[in-house]
Design an enzyme around this catalytic site. Structure first.
Site, PDB file in Angstrom:
ATOM      1  N   SER A 133      -2.756   1.838   2.881  1.00  0.00           N
ATOM      2  CA  SER A 133      -2.482   2.485   4.159  1.00  0.00           C
ATOM      3  C   SER A 133      -1.394   3.513   3.876  1.00  0.00           C
ATOM      4  CB  SER A 133      -2.005   1.457   5.184  1.00  0.00           C
ATOM      5  OG  SER A 133      -1.553   2.119   6.341  1.00  0.00           O
ATOM      6  N   THR A 134      -1.789   4.777   3.757  1.00  0.00           N
ATOM      7  CA  THR A 134      -0.833   5.802   3.335  1.00  0.00           C
ATOM      8  C   THR A 134       0.260   6.048   4.367  1.00  0.00           C
ATOM      9  OG1 THR A 134      -2.289   7.538   4.173  1.00  0.00           O
ATOM     10  CG2 THR A 134      -2.477   6.997   1.844  1.00  0.00           C
ATOM     11  N   CYS A 135      -0.059   5.917   5.644  1.00  0.00           N
ATOM     12  CA  CYS A 135       0.952   6.163   6.683  1.00  0.00           C
ATOM     13  C   CYS A 135       2.067   5.126   6.648  1.00  0.00           C
ATOM     14  CB  CYS A 135       0.311   6.176   8.059  1.00  0.00           C
ATOM     15  SG  CYS A 135      -0.845   7.523   8.284  1.00  0.00           S
ATOM     16  N   ARG A 136       1.699   3.882   6.395  1.00  0.00           N
ATOM     17  CA  ARG A 136       2.688   2.801   6.396  1.00  0.00           C
ATOM     18  C   ARG A 136       3.112   2.389   4.993  1.00  0.00           C
ATOM     19  NH1 ARG A 136      -0.951  -0.612  10.087  1.00  0.00           N
ATOM     20  NH2 ARG A 136      -0.635  -2.008   8.359  1.00  0.00           N
TER      21      ARG A 136
END
Length: 142
Positions: free
Chosen positions: A132-135
């Site tokens: 999960s690149t955002c988190r």
């Protein structure tokens, strides 16, 4: 002919783009005022804008958080053993897989962290690692 070429080159490289460039510069300076940049040395500004190109991989390992894992679980130990054997280019590719960029943001090198989480799937052998690149979460099956 020389005068014509000089005038044409000036038009193509200067006059024809003056208005779009002024509009771009006005908008850019609204979001990033140049006067605040003066406190940075050129190398500091470059790191701030581009991010760090080098990373202390041991510090990265130290800063990792774990979800449904412990630091000494066999899966985690195997992950770090393999990770540290990778060449520098592959480690940067991992950072890109995890975050969307192969560079660590300029202001967080010492505090950069990510989480390794167990995706809790029925058959871990059929599940590939994902992120999960955002988190900044790496889902690593056991």
């Amino acid at each position: 002919r020389k005068e014509f070429v000089d005038l044409y080159v000036n038009y193509v490289f200067n006059e024809s783009i003056r208005k779009p460039f002024e509009d771009f510069m006005k908008g850019f300076l609204r979001g990033c005022p140049a006067r605040t940049w003066m406190m940075f040395l050129p190398v500091e500004l470059q790191i701030l804008l581009q991010g760090h190109t080098r990373c202390d991989w041991n510090l990265l390992q130290k800063n990792v958080k774990y979800s449904q894992y412990e630091r000494l679980d066999q899966t985690i130990r195997n992950f770090w053993t393999v990770f540290h054997k990778l060449p520098e280019e592959k480690k940067k590719m991992f950072i890109a897989f995890l975050t969307g960029s192969d560079r660590i943001p300029g202001n967080v090198l010492e505090h950069f962290t990510f989480t390794i989480a167990d995706p809790k799937v029925e058959n871990p052998d059929e599940f590939c690692p994902s992120a999960s690149t955002c988190r900044r979460i790496l889902f690593l099956p056991r």
